[in-house]
Design an enzyme around this catalytic site. Structure first.
Site, PDB file in Angstrom:
ATOM      1  N   HIS A 196      69.150 109.870  31.785  1.00  0.00           N
ATOM      2  CA  HIS A 196      67.929 109.060  31.676  1.00  0.00           C
ATOM      3  C   HIS A 196      67.693 108.650  30.220  1.00  0.00           C
ATOM      4  O   HIS A 196      67.465 107.472  29.922  1.00  0.00           O
ATOM      5  CB  HIS A 196      66.735 109.862  32.208  1.00  0.00           C
ATOM      6  CG  HIS A 196      65.413 109.195  32.038  1.00  0.00           C
ATOM      7  ND1 HIS A 196      64.780 108.509  33.058  1.00  0.00           N
ATOM      8  CD2 HIS A 196      64.579 109.104  30.958  1.00  0.00           C
ATOM      9  CE1 HIS A 196      63.630 108.029  32.618  1.00  0.00           C
ATOM     10  NE2 HIS A 196      63.478 108.376  31.348  1.00  0.00           N
ATOM     11  N   GLU A 197      67.757 109.618  29.316  1.00  0.00           N
ATOM     12  CA  GLU A 197      67.466 109.326  27.913  1.00  0.00           C
ATOM     13  C   GLU A 197      68.552 108.468  27.270  1.00  0.00           C
ATOM     14  O   GLU A 197      68.260 107.597  26.450  1.00  0.00           O
ATOM     15  CB  GLU A 197      67.277 110.633  27.133  1.00  0.00           C
ATOM     16  CG  GLU A 197      66.107 111.487  27.609  1.00  0.00           C
ATOM     17  CD  GLU A 197      64.759 110.781  27.488  1.00  0.00           C
ATOM     18  OE1 GLU A 197      64.664 109.803  26.726  1.00  0.00           O
ATOM     19  OE2 GLU A 197      63.808 111.209  28.166  1.00  0.00           O
ATOM     20  N   HIS A 200      67.880 104.975  28.046  1.00  0.00           N
ATOM     21  CA  HIS A 200      66.920 104.358  27.124  1.00  0.00           C
ATOM     22  C   HIS A 200      67.624 103.854  25.866  1.00  0.00           C
ATOM     23  O   HIS A 200      67.298 102.782  25.344  1.00  0.00           O
ATOM     24  CB  HIS A 200      65.844 105.366  26.727  1.00  0.00           C
ATOM     25  CG  HIS A 200      64.784 105.568  27.760  1.00  0.00           C
ATOM     26  ND1 HIS A 200      64.256 104.536  28.506  1.00  0.00           N
ATOM     27  CD2 HIS A 200      64.136 106.696  28.173  1.00  0.00           C
ATOM     28  CE1 HIS A 200      63.333 105.008  29.326  1.00  0.00           C
ATOM     29  NE2 HIS A 200      63.244 106.317  29.149  1.00  0.00           N
ATOM     30  N   HIS A 206      61.718 102.196  31.545  1.00  0.00           N
ATOM     31  CA  HIS A 206      61.396 102.922  32.774  1.00  0.00           C
ATOM     32  C   HIS A 206      61.402 101.979  33.972  1.00  0.00           C
ATOM     33  O   HIS A 206      60.843 100.886  33.920  1.00  0.00           O
ATOM     34  CB  HIS A 206      60.031 103.599  32.650  1.00  0.00           C
ATOM     35  CG  HIS A 206      60.060 104.819  31.791  1.00  0.00           C
ATOM     36  ND1 HIS A 206      59.184 105.025  30.759  1.00  0.00           N
ATOM     37  CD2 HIS A 206      60.885 105.904  31.805  1.00  0.00           C
ATOM     38  CE1 HIS A 206      59.455 106.185  30.172  1.00  0.00           C
ATOM     39  NE2 HIS A 206      60.483 106.733  30.783  1.00  0.00           N
ATOM     40  N   CYS A 207      62.042 102.422  35.040  1.00  0.00           N
ATOM     41  CA  CYS A 207      62.192 101.587  36.232  1.00  0.00           C
ATOM     42  C   CYS A 207      60.940 101.658  37.099  1.00  0.00           C
ATOM     43  O   CYS A 207      60.399 102.734  37.350  1.00  0.00           O
ATOM     44  CB  CYS A 207      63.406 102.046  37.037  1.00  0.00           C
ATOM     45  SG  CYS A 207      63.696 101.045  38.516  1.00  0.00           S
ATOM     46  N   CYS A 212      64.803 105.633  41.343  1.00  0.00           N
ATOM     47  CA  CYS A 212      65.839 105.418  40.329  1.00  0.00           C
ATOM     48  C   CYS A 212      65.797 106.526  39.283  1.00  0.00           C
ATOM     49  O   CYS A 212      64.736 107.091  38.985  1.00  0.00           O
ATOM     50  CB  CYS A 212      65.591 104.060  39.658  1.00  0.00           C
ATOM     51  SG  CYS A 212      66.745 103.614  38.344  1.00  0.00           S
ATOM     52  N   CYS A 231      69.151 102.625  40.395  1.00  0.00           N
ATOM     53  CA  CYS A 231      68.951 101.601  41.413  1.00  0.00           C
ATOM     54  C   CYS A 231      69.826 100.397  41.047  1.00  0.00           C
ATOM     55  O   CYS A 231      70.333 100.304  39.920  1.00  0.00           O
ATOM     56  CB  CYS A 231      67.478 101.209  41.485  1.00  0.00           C
ATOM     57  SG  CYS A 231      66.917 100.148  40.119  1.00  0.00           S
ATOM     58  N   CYS A 234      68.856  98.553  37.660  1.00  0.00           N
ATOM     59  CA  CYS A 234      69.213  99.286  36.441  1.00  0.00           C
ATOM     60  C   CYS A 234      70.723  99.462  36.328  1.00  0.00           C
ATOM     61  O   CYS A 234      71.270  99.490  35.219  1.00  0.00           O
ATOM     62  CB  CYS A 234      68.511 100.639  36.419  1.00  0.00           C
ATOM     63  SG  CYS A 234      66.709 100.507  36.224  1.00  0.00           S
TER      64      CYS A 234
END
Length: 302
Positions: A196-197, A200, A206-207, A212, A231, A234
């Site tokens: 996740h990070e 970024h 952020h989705c 996601c 998703c 993304c």
């Protein structure tokens, strides 16, 4: 429970765009890739579902943000992409990274990510943070302490015996700190946070489109609800930034799960740092995700 719903038209536009050049770019994708990505706006898709909100403390409710579609991502002049000379992601334990970063980030580094099992907080007024990152510098530090199954128990062995104030240059707190058992749940949660990070750092915000990995999370229960993968919207962003075939990506993920042992020695709670041992990789918590990846591959290979 509340569902964040978007119309088929809205999701299709977020994925493909109305920009003729980006539409043309999408149409040049492999037919299997288009078929999988189109699941974003297919009603009743069994691969990608809507975001569900369970409480007012969930991220989308408490942190209103403008959604980022593919066109906005693609046209962002400040987003980072790998280059031939900078395409390595370094992951270091935090005891090493602080010294590592004091020198300089390696010339071939796209980003450097530090991880620790010590709880982190950036200032006195904060309770804790899962991590912090400088997206412009491509550097992040993240704690997995709260991902262990015993963190919130009364017998957690990582608690401080007494409060000690140390200077910002004193890193002795990282010596001989407690390491919980490396369970599959801890590994799953850690993989979610890291990817996740790093997303970024690639420029993905952020989705707010579908369930996601890039959804924000305010607490562990919400983080656990996030899927481990992206998703279609993304996923197209990441594919555009990095450049990979979706089929190759999913096959590599299956290989990683199936490789249940690792050749890299690791420290366990029962062993000192001088007694590194080789352990099987705990992937039990990844079983459902592997089945999902396999279904995605079936769509790609039709």
């Amino acid at each position: 429970m509340q569902t964040v719903g978007h119309s088929e038209h809205t999701l299709k536009t977020a994925l493909i765009s109305k920009n003729p050049e980006l539409v043309k770019q999408y149409e040049q994708l492999d037919p299997g890739e288009q078929r999988l990505l189109n699941e974003a706006f297919r009603p009743c898709s069994d691969l990608f579902g809507p975001i569900t909100l369970h409480s007012p403390s969930d991220w989308i409710i408490s942190h209103p943000e403008t959604p980022q579609d593919f066109e906005q991502f693609f046209s962002n002049l400040h987003r980072k992409s790998p280059s031939p000379g900078k395409q390595t992601i370094y992951i270091q334990c935090i005891g090493q990274i602080l010294t590592f970063l004091k020198k300089k980030k390696p010339e071939d580094a796209f980003c450097v990510v530090g991880v620790t099992m010590i709880d982190l907080y950036p200032r006195e007024s904060w309770n804790f943070v899962f991590g912090q990152a400088s997206l412009t510098e491509g550097v992040g530090i993240f704690s997995f302490a709260r991902y262990g199954t015993d963190f919130y128990s009364s017998h957690y062995k990582g608690k401080l015996k007494k409060l000690e104030r140390k200077s910002s240059s004193d890193y002795s707190v990282f010596n001989d700190y407690y390491l919980p058992e490396a369970t599959s749940v801890l590994l799953l949660r850690s993989c979610k946070t890291l990817t996740h990070e790093i997303g970024h750092i690639f420029g993905l915000r952020h989705c707010q489109w579908l369930a996601c990995l890039m959804q924000g999370s305010n607490h562990l229960e919400e983080a656990d609800r996030r899927p481990l993968d992206l998703c279609p919207i993304c996923l197209r962003k990441l594919q555009s930034a990095v450049g990979f075939r979706l089929r190759d990506r999913y096959k590599a993920l299956v290989r990683w799960i199936d490789a249940e042992s690792t050749d890299t020695p690791r420290v366990t709670p029962k062993h000192s740092r001088e007694e590194l041992v080789t352990l099987p990789k705990p992937v039990e918590a990844f079983k459902e995700w592997k089945e999902w990846v396999t279904r995605c591959l079936a769509v790609l290979q039709k």
